[in-house]
Enzyme design. Structure first.
Site, PDB file in Angstrom:
ATOM      1  N   ASN A  10      80.090  77.372  45.834  1.00 29.44           N
ATOM      2  CA  ASN A  10      80.526  76.615  47.013  1.00 29.44           C
ATOM      3  C   ASN A  10      82.046  76.733  47.061  1.00 29.44           C
ATOM      4  O   ASN A  10      82.761  76.035  46.340  1.00 29.44           O
ATOM      5  CB  ASN A  10      80.073  75.157  46.843  1.00 29.44           C
ATOM      6  CG  ASN A  10      80.448  74.293  48.024  1.00 29.44           C
ATOM      7  OD1 ASN A  10      81.177  74.733  48.918  1.00 29.44           O
ATOM      8  ND2 ASN A  10      79.966  73.065  48.027  1.00 29.44           N
ATOM      9  N   ARG A  92      77.115  78.826  49.552  1.00 32.50           N
ATOM     10  CA  ARG A  92      77.081  77.859  50.644  1.00 32.50           C
ATOM     11  C   ARG A  92      78.019  78.368  51.742  1.00 32.50           C
ATOM     12  O   ARG A  92      79.195  78.621  51.483  1.00 32.50           O
ATOM     13  CB  ARG A  92      77.576  76.502  50.158  1.00 32.50           C
ATOM     14  CG  ARG A  92      77.659  75.513  51.299  1.00 32.50           C
ATOM     15  CD  ARG A  92      78.264  74.206  50.848  1.00 32.50           C
ATOM     16  NE  ARG A  92      78.283  73.271  51.964  1.00 32.50           N
ATOM     17  CZ  ARG A  92      79.284  72.439  52.209  1.00 32.50           C
ATOM     18  NH1 ARG A  92      80.342  72.413  51.426  1.00 32.50           N
ATOM     19  NH2 ARG A  92      79.230  71.620  53.226  1.00 32.50           N
ATOM     20  N   HIS A 181      75.599  69.614  56.894  1.00 28.44           N
ATOM     21  CA  HIS A 181      74.837  69.005  55.785  1.00 28.44           C
ATOM     22  C   HIS A 181      73.359  69.422  55.844  1.00 28.44           C
ATOM     23  O   HIS A 181      72.497  68.732  55.315  1.00 28.44           O
ATOM     24  CB  HIS A 181      74.866  67.464  55.827  1.00 28.44           C
ATOM     25  CG  HIS A 181      76.196  66.842  55.590  1.00 28.44           C
ATOM     26  ND1 HIS A 181      76.582  65.683  56.229  1.00 28.44           N
ATOM     27  CD2 HIS A 181      77.216  67.180  54.769  1.00 28.44           C
ATOM     28  CE1 HIS A 181      77.793  65.336  55.830  1.00 28.44           C
ATOM     29  NE2 HIS A 181      78.204  66.238  54.951  1.00 28.44           N
ATOM     30  N   ARG A 242      86.898  60.406  58.873  1.00 30.56           N
ATOM     31  CA  ARG A 242      86.678  60.877  60.259  1.00 30.56           C
ATOM     32  C   ARG A 242      86.185  59.736  61.140  1.00 30.56           C
ATOM     33  O   ARG A 242      85.403  58.901  60.707  1.00 30.56           O
ATOM     34  CB  ARG A 242      85.644  62.004  60.292  1.00 30.56           C
ATOM     35  CG  ARG A 242      86.041  63.232  59.525  1.00 30.56           C
ATOM     36  CD  ARG A 242      85.087  64.381  59.850  1.00 30.56           C
ATOM     37  NE  ARG A 242      85.283  65.492  58.924  1.00 30.56           N
ATOM     38  CZ  ARG A 242      84.391  65.870  58.017  1.00 30.56           C
ATOM     39  NH1 ARG A 242      83.216  65.261  57.923  1.00 30.56           N
ATOM     40  NH2 ARG A 242      84.655  66.875  57.222  1.00 30.56           N
ATOM     41  N   GLU A 385      72.007  69.699  46.777  1.00 28.73           N
ATOM     42  CA  GLU A 385      72.253  70.866  47.630  1.00 28.73           C
ATOM     43  C   GLU A 385      72.270  72.159  46.822  1.00 28.73           C
ATOM     44  O   GLU A 385      71.825  73.196  47.300  1.00 28.73           O
ATOM     45  CB  GLU A 385      73.576  70.678  48.387  1.00 28.73           C
ATOM     46  CG  GLU A 385      73.445  69.622  49.485  1.00 28.73           C
ATOM     47  CD  GLU A 385      74.774  69.096  49.985  1.00 28.73           C
ATOM     48  OE1 GLU A 385      75.360  68.237  49.296  1.00 28.73           O
ATOM     49  OE2 GLU A 385      75.221  69.531  51.045  1.00 28.73           O
TER      50      GLU A 385
END
Ligand code: ADP
Length: 404
Positions: A10, A92, A181, A242, A385
């Protein structure tokens, strides 16, 4: 005998996270992280299974040096990247646009398409590409697989994926809801069905991935039908830094009246908003500590976070019509019992409730937190993940039925 290992990479702009898995039993052979690549204070932390963590503090100039350092650490444990046991490297990739609906073996055409998507993922895709090219240079003979964060969401109907703006403009600039996601939403929705002892193809789940970034998805029979993040990860829930949803006219106002540039507003909404903008903290542990001390600013931030979450639960309940489970995952979802309790408070009429005792139990395993006999199951399902990327990668290069 087929090789059994998969390396998951990743790659961020200044970091690389990695895990080496043995797909015979999905176990981790080693995990690690390289941080602050390109700075004097780079750090590599490597942990072999069952062994002590090792750290390196020397400057690591770029991704190439980072991956070489990772390879050296793996070799010390007899897990070198030159091993015939390594089946593939799974990467990823954040943005796969509309067309990458599945994990994909990387070739020049795939690299070109990931590059073409840079305008819609300017922070992430360049870093992902660098990671892929570096890994290719290290093992040119090995299959490299891209697993896209957006792929799970490509099943959304146009009614959910399209914004209600001029079609020509939207198509010209590839503006639509892509969602992110996805690897987590795929894994968690399937794991939730398994927890209920049901077939994923017959199970409807609302997945709430609440980490520092946060997103919700509505999954019908294993397929995503709506999600809260959009063209970029800015839309939807209140997140650590955010804003999530707001009137887009706020942006024109900040430009015209506030005299701010597009870049300044981008930074404001992505890095200085959400929980940190509301109360100065983005870590839910710290916010809850402040709430418990009676801090009103932290309490308001928490309430805004919960209000938005509740709106999405209601919206996705309506989108799905019938809901079998609501699943909480990621850092906040897996750990913050007060968030889970508050998000579902007052929704008993919808068959949704959280059992106080069950909710208070901490654990690493997927578990139910709804009361016995509840109409809709509420679950905490730790996401994984890396395992999902490794599983998808391995299935593509070796085949899912063959684990030896
Ligand atoms: P990401 O992958 O988006 O960076 P994570 O899924 O790791 O984020 O979640 C990180 C967040 O999880 C932290 O910012 C913090 O708010 C929250 N978190 C982690 N542990 C706890 C805890 N024990 N209680 C409450 N919140 C927690």
């Amino acid at each position: 005998m087929s090789p059994t290992r998969v390396l998951v990479l990743n790659s961020g702009s200044s970091s690389v996270k990695y895990q080496l898995l043995d797909m015979r039993d999905s176990s981790r052979l080693a995990v690690g992280l390289v941080e602050r690549i390109g700075e004097q204070t780079s750090r590599l932390k490597h942990t072999p299974a069952g062994g002590e963590s090792r750290e390196r503090g020397a400057a690591i100039a770029d991704h190439d040096a980072a991956l070489k350092a990772v390879a050296e650490e793996l070799a010390k444990d007899g897990l070198g990247l030159d091993s015939p046991e390594l089946a593939a490297i799974g990467h990823r990739v954040v943005h796969g646009g509309k067309f990458f609906t599945e994990p994909t073996v990387i070739d020049d055409a795939v690299l070109a398409e990931i590059e073409r998507l840079i305008p819609v993922a300017p922070l992430h895709n360049p870093a992902n590409l660098t990671g892929i090219r570096t890994a290719q240079a290290l093992r040119p003979d090995l299959p490299q697989v891209a697993v896209f964060d957006t792929a799970f969401h490509t099943t959304m109907p146009e009614s959910a994926a399209r914004y209600a703006i001029d079609v020509k403009t939207a198509d010209e600039h590839r503006i639509r809801r892509y969602g992110f996601h996805g690897t987590s939403h795929a894994y968690v929705s399937r794991a939730t069905a398994e927890l209920l002892g049901k077939d994923p193809s017959e199970t409807n789940v609302i997945v709430l991935h609440l980490g520092n970034g946060a997103s919700a998805s509505a999954v019908r029979g294993g397929r995503c039908v709506d999600t809260s993040m959009g063209l970029t990860p800015l839309e939807g829930l209140v997140m650590g830094t955010r804003s999530g949803d707001m009137d887009p006219a706020v942006i024109f106002h900040l430009m015209r009246v506030g005299g701010m540039s597009a870049d300044e507003i981008d930074t404001l909404l992505n890095k200085k908003s959400g929980l940190i903008g509301l109360c100065g903290d983005n870590d839910m542990r710290e916010i809850r500590r402040r709430v418990d001390e009676g801090d009103e600013q932290a309490e308001l931030a928490f309430d805004i976070y919960i209000h938005r979450l509740k709106k999405y639960i209601g919206a996705y309940y309506a989108v799905l019509g019938r809901v079998d489970a609501v699943a909480f995952t990621a850092g906040v979802g897996e750990n913050a019992a007060p968030v889970r309790a508050a998000a579902l408070a007052g929704l008993e009429e919808l068959g949704l409730a959280v059992d106080g005792e069950r909710n208070a139990v901490r654990g690493e395993e997927a578990r139910l937190i709804s009361p016995e006999g509840a109409r809709v199951a509420v679950a905490v399902v730790p996401t994984d993940e890396e395992l999902e990327i490794a599983t998808q990668t391995y299935a593509l290069v070796i085949g899912s039925g063959n684990h030896t």
